[in-house]
Enzyme design. Sequence first.
Site, PDB file in Angstrom:
ATOM      1  N   LYS A 274       0.826  -1.217   0.000  1.00 57.27           N
ATOM      2  CA  LYS A 274       0.000   0.000   0.000  1.00 57.27           C
ATOM      3  C   LYS A 274       0.856   1.261   0.000  1.00 57.27           C
ATOM      4  O   LYS A 274       0.450   2.298  -0.509  1.00 57.27           O
ATOM      5  CB  LYS A 274      -0.944   0.008   1.205  1.00 57.27           C
ATOM      6  CG  LYS A 274      -2.267  -0.635   0.902  1.00 57.27           C
ATOM      7  CD  LYS A 274      -2.309  -2.133   1.003  1.00 57.27           C
ATOM      8  CE  LYS A 274      -2.354  -2.868  -0.259  1.00 57.27           C
ATOM      9  NZ  LYS A 274      -2.490  -4.334  -0.103  1.00 57.27           N
TER      10      LYS A 274
ATOM     11  N   HIS B 203     -22.534  14.928   4.771  1.00 60.56           N
ATOM     12  CA  HIS B 203     -22.552  15.389   3.380  1.00 60.56           C
ATOM     13  C   HIS B 203     -21.544  16.527   3.208  1.00 60.56           C
ATOM     14  O   HIS B 203     -21.485  17.399   4.060  1.00 60.56           O
ATOM     15  CB  HIS B 203     -23.955  15.893   3.029  1.00 60.56           C
ATOM     16  CG  HIS B 203     -24.019  16.468   1.652  1.00 60.56           C
ATOM     17  ND1 HIS B 203     -24.104  15.676   0.530  1.00 60.56           N
ATOM     18  CD2 HIS B 203     -23.977  17.765   1.224  1.00 60.56           C
ATOM     19  CE1 HIS B 203     -24.123  16.457  -0.537  1.00 60.56           C
ATOM     20  NE2 HIS B 203     -24.046  17.723  -0.140  1.00 60.56           N
TER      21      HIS B 203
ATOM     22  N   ALA C 277      -5.294 -10.089   6.616  1.00 62.03           N
ATOM     23  CA  ALA C 277      -4.794  -9.696   7.933  1.00 62.03           C
ATOM     24  C   ALA C 277      -5.943  -9.420   8.912  1.00 62.03           C
ATOM     25  O   ALA C 277      -5.875  -9.790  10.087  1.00 62.03           O
ATOM     26  CB  ALA C 277      -3.912  -8.461   7.786  1.00 62.03           C
TER      27      ALA C 277
HETATM   28  C1  LIG Z   1       1.880  -8.590  -1.314  1.00 64.15           C
HETATM   29  C2  LIG Z   1       0.811  -8.867  -0.284  1.00 64.15           C
HETATM   30  C3  LIG Z   1      -0.167  -7.930  -0.047  1.00 64.15           C
HETATM   31  C4  LIG Z   1      -1.156  -8.163   0.893  1.00 64.15           C
HETATM   32  N1  LIG Z   1      -2.096  -7.217   1.107  1.00 64.15           N
HETATM   33  C5  LIG Z   1      -3.070  -7.423   2.032  1.00 64.15           C
HETATM   34  C6  LIG Z   1      -4.039  -6.412   2.313  1.00 64.15           C
HETATM   35  O1  LIG Z   1      -4.033  -5.347   1.713  1.00 64.15           O
HETATM   36  N2  LIG Z   1      -4.943  -6.666   3.281  1.00 64.15           N
HETATM   37  C7  LIG Z   1      -4.978  -7.850   3.958  1.00 64.15           C
HETATM   38  O2  LIG Z   1      -5.830  -8.020   4.828  1.00 64.15           O
HETATM   39  N3  LIG Z   1      -4.075  -8.823   3.712  1.00 64.15           N
HETATM   40  C8  LIG Z   1      -3.126  -8.638   2.766  1.00 64.15           C
HETATM   41  N4  LIG Z   1      -2.183  -9.603   2.553  1.00 64.15           N
HETATM   42  C9  LIG Z   1      -2.267 -10.881   3.320  1.00 64.15           C
HETATM   43  C10 LIG Z   1      -1.758 -10.663   4.733  1.00 64.15           C
HETATM   44  O3  LIG Z   1      -0.422 -10.251   4.680  1.00 64.15           O
HETATM   45  C11 LIG Z   1      -1.901 -11.962   5.513  1.00 64.15           C
HETATM   46  O4  LIG Z   1      -3.234 -12.402   5.436  1.00 64.15           O
HETATM   47  C12 LIG Z   1      -1.554 -11.745   6.977  1.00 64.15           C
HETATM   48  O5  LIG Z   1      -0.228 -11.307   7.111  1.00 64.15           O
HETATM   49  C13 LIG Z   1      -1.766 -13.043   7.750  1.00 64.15           C
HETATM   50  O6  LIG Z   1      -1.400 -12.871   9.079  1.00 64.15           O
HETATM   51  P1  LIG Z   1      -0.876 -14.090   9.959  1.00 64.15           P
HETATM   52  O7  LIG Z   1      -0.622 -13.518  11.309  1.00 64.15           O
HETATM   53  O8  LIG Z   1      -1.776 -15.219   9.818  1.00 64.15           O
HETATM   54  O9  LIG Z   1       0.490 -14.549   9.258  1.00 64.15           O
HETATM   55  P2  LIG Z   1       1.808 -13.789   8.836  1.00 64.15           P
HETATM   56  O10 LIG Z   1       1.609 -12.339   8.714  1.00 64.15           O
HETATM   57  O11 LIG Z   1       2.320 -14.515   7.638  1.00 64.15           O
HETATM   58  O12 LIG Z   1       2.783 -14.018  10.063  1.00 64.15           O
HETATM   59  C14 LIG Z   1       3.260 -15.288  10.387  1.00 64.15           C
HETATM   60  C15 LIG Z   1       4.570 -15.129  11.099  1.00 64.15           C
HETATM   61  O13 LIG Z   1       4.944 -16.368  11.649  1.00 64.15           O
HETATM   62  C16 LIG Z   1       6.352 -16.513  11.559  1.00 64.15           C
HETATM   63  N5  LIG Z   1       6.673 -17.935  11.662  1.00 64.15           N
HETATM   64  C17 LIG Z   1       6.343 -18.937  10.803  1.00 64.15           C
HETATM   65  N6  LIG Z   1       6.791 -20.111  11.262  1.00 64.15           N
HETATM   66  C18 LIG Z   1       7.420 -19.862  12.426  1.00 64.15           C
HETATM   67  C19 LIG Z   1       8.089 -20.670  13.373  1.00 64.15           C
HETATM   68  N7  LIG Z   1       8.190 -21.984  13.198  1.00 64.15           N
HETATM   69  N8  LIG Z   1       8.629 -20.080  14.454  1.00 64.15           N
HETATM   70  C20 LIG Z   1       8.513 -18.749  14.635  1.00 64.15           C
HETATM   71  N9  LIG Z   1       7.903 -17.927  13.777  1.00 64.15           N
HETATM   72  C21 LIG Z   1       7.341 -18.472  12.691  1.00 64.15           C
HETATM   73  C22 LIG Z   1       6.659 -15.904  10.184  1.00 64.15           C
HETATM   74  O14 LIG Z   1       8.012 -15.516  10.111  1.00 64.15           O
HETATM   75  C23 LIG Z   1       5.711 -14.717  10.163  1.00 64.15           C
HETATM   76  O15 LIG Z   1       6.316 -13.544  10.654  1.00 64.15           O
HETATM   77  C24 LIG Z   1      -1.164  -9.393   1.624  1.00 64.15           C
HETATM   78  C25 LIG Z   1      -0.163 -10.342   1.403  1.00 64.15           C
HETATM   79  C26 LIG Z   1       0.810 -10.097   0.457  1.00 64.15           C
HETATM   80  C27 LIG Z   1       1.868 -11.109   0.224  1.00 64.15           C
END
Ligand SMILES: Cc1cc2nc3c(=O)[nH]c(=O)nc-3n(C[C@H](O)[C@H](O)[C@H](O)COP(=O)(O)OP(=O)(O)OC[C@H]3O[C@@H](n4cnc5c(N)ncnc54)[C@H](O)[C@@H]3O)c2cc1C
Length: 449
Positions: free
Chosen positions: A49, A433, A309
């Site tokens: 973004k 508005h 997210a």
């Molecule tokens: C380019 C892009 C744009 C996006 N835009 C949007 C948007 O505009 N709006 C939106 O809602 N979503 C968007 N998303 C999706 C969003 O980023 C994800 O849905 C969100 O981050 C998911 O959150 P989470 O906490 O489930 O996982 P994540 O954010 O993926 O976090 C998981 C974390 O767990 C850690 N991890 C994994 N395994 C281990 C382990 N064994 N030990 C310790 N740590 C570990 C990883 O390093 C990571 O930091 C986008 C994704 C991408 C790639």
Amino acid sequence: MYDLIVIGGGPGGYTAAARAASKGVGRVLLIEKNALGGTCLNEGCIPAKTLLHSAKLWQSVKGASKYGVVAEAVEYKQDKVIARKNKIVRKLVAGVKAKVTASGAEILLGEASVVAVENNLYTVQVGEEQFQTTKLILAQGGEVSIPPIKGLDRVSYWTSREALSAKELPQDLTVIGGGVIGMEFAAYFCSVGVKVNVVEMLPEILGGLDREISSQLREEYSKLGVNFYLNAKVVEVSPEGVTIEHEGETKLLPASQLLLSTGRRPQTKGLEVLGLEMQGRGVKVNAKMETSAPGVYAIGDLTGFSQLAHTAIREAGVAVDNILGNEKEISYRAIPAVVYCTPEVAGVGYTEEQLQKENIPYTKASLNMTYAGRFVVENEQGSGLCKVLIGEKDEILGVHMLGNTSSEIIVVAAVAIDNGISASRLAEVIFPHPTVAEIIKETIDSEQK
Ligand SMILES: Cc1cc2nc3c(=O)[nH]c(=O)nc-3n(C[C@H](O)[C@H](O)[C@H](O)COP(=O)(O)OP(=O)(O)OC[C@H]3O[C@@H](n4cnc5c(N)ncnc54)[C@H](O)[C@@H]3O)c2cc1C
């Protein structure tokens, strides 16, 4: 001994850890293997973004004469845009760290694996250290999924990660995958002057979003020069470009840069010992976010469900409430979906395609966005669409919009759907508005006259 260990510090995990510690779950440990903030802050929502905002500003300045503002000698500096993106990411990651720390949760950087389970006591290993807990929230998120395309091992390509860090703009770009992420990148690079092709295997871009709105967005970007290849199959990639089968012909699309945007898959490494029941590639959960293992919850992209997210954040709240004994079930009735192109796309609730598939009767109210005075003021020669889908009992089944700033407005519809507010009741609310949000009320009124 911990009361709760959260694995993964993305929006799901950091929200869960901070909420659990501040609401009195007890001793809470958050473990993150890369950077706090996860995909969202470091290589997803926020960086994407940030880039899109710079591109929008650039387009606004270039088109400013339509508004009586003459701007001369404007330049787009990709390296400065990336530097600003990095600064914003650092600032927001620091904010997450401060929030989690202030809650009282402990943070540990390292890769976690669950190594033993005994009498509902879980042992988690990070490096040489082991920690024990009775409750686990798994929030490991997802990773880029690379499809088995012939020739991929012989070319260099970007995924979203590299595309968000490119300090130089490519001459041209072929995006494989016209979903939300692929379209945001196509929009960004096209807006800053890169020739863009989008190859999509489905009949329309943006997958499960409202078809009419998706096709209007595609037309907008076609006018800006993006070439779309729908119903197209990638046959091979090579240094010469991308070979596709499209409309019965084999075509070679030159691609000085290739971007793969074909989806993400849950990261389940380190959980094997738990023997969790799976649903597809994701961890199976019930409405309380409980997995098949007692005391173990899974949230966010790890479940492979919504991959957004804001869903991860809400699921974190539900998991923590259940750990606290405040029985809660997740509701997926109103998950807004947004595409941050210009114009923005936003939708919540059922699409027309879903209603038709499920044989749910509905009335469609739809208006051009130009019915909102503020939209006309701010979008010279712009058009867009607002659709409200209304059920037989006057309930709002879905709202879908194309036009700025629908990403901000869609929450009105989400609140209505989540709370069962009827269409006629929503239209009685006094909207400020002039705002673009008035279009929702106008659209409902247009149907109920
Ligand atoms: C380019 C892009 C744009 C996006 N835009 C949007 C948007 O505009 N709006 C939106 O809602 N979503 C968007 N998303 C999706 C969003 O980023 C994800 O849905 C969100 O981050 C998911 O959150 P989470 O906490 O489930 O996982 P994540 O954010 O993926 O976090 C998981 C974390 O767990 C850690 N991890 C994994 N395994 C281990 C382990 N064994 N030990 C310790 N740590 C570990 C990883 O390093 C990571 O930091 C986008 C994704 C991408 C790639």
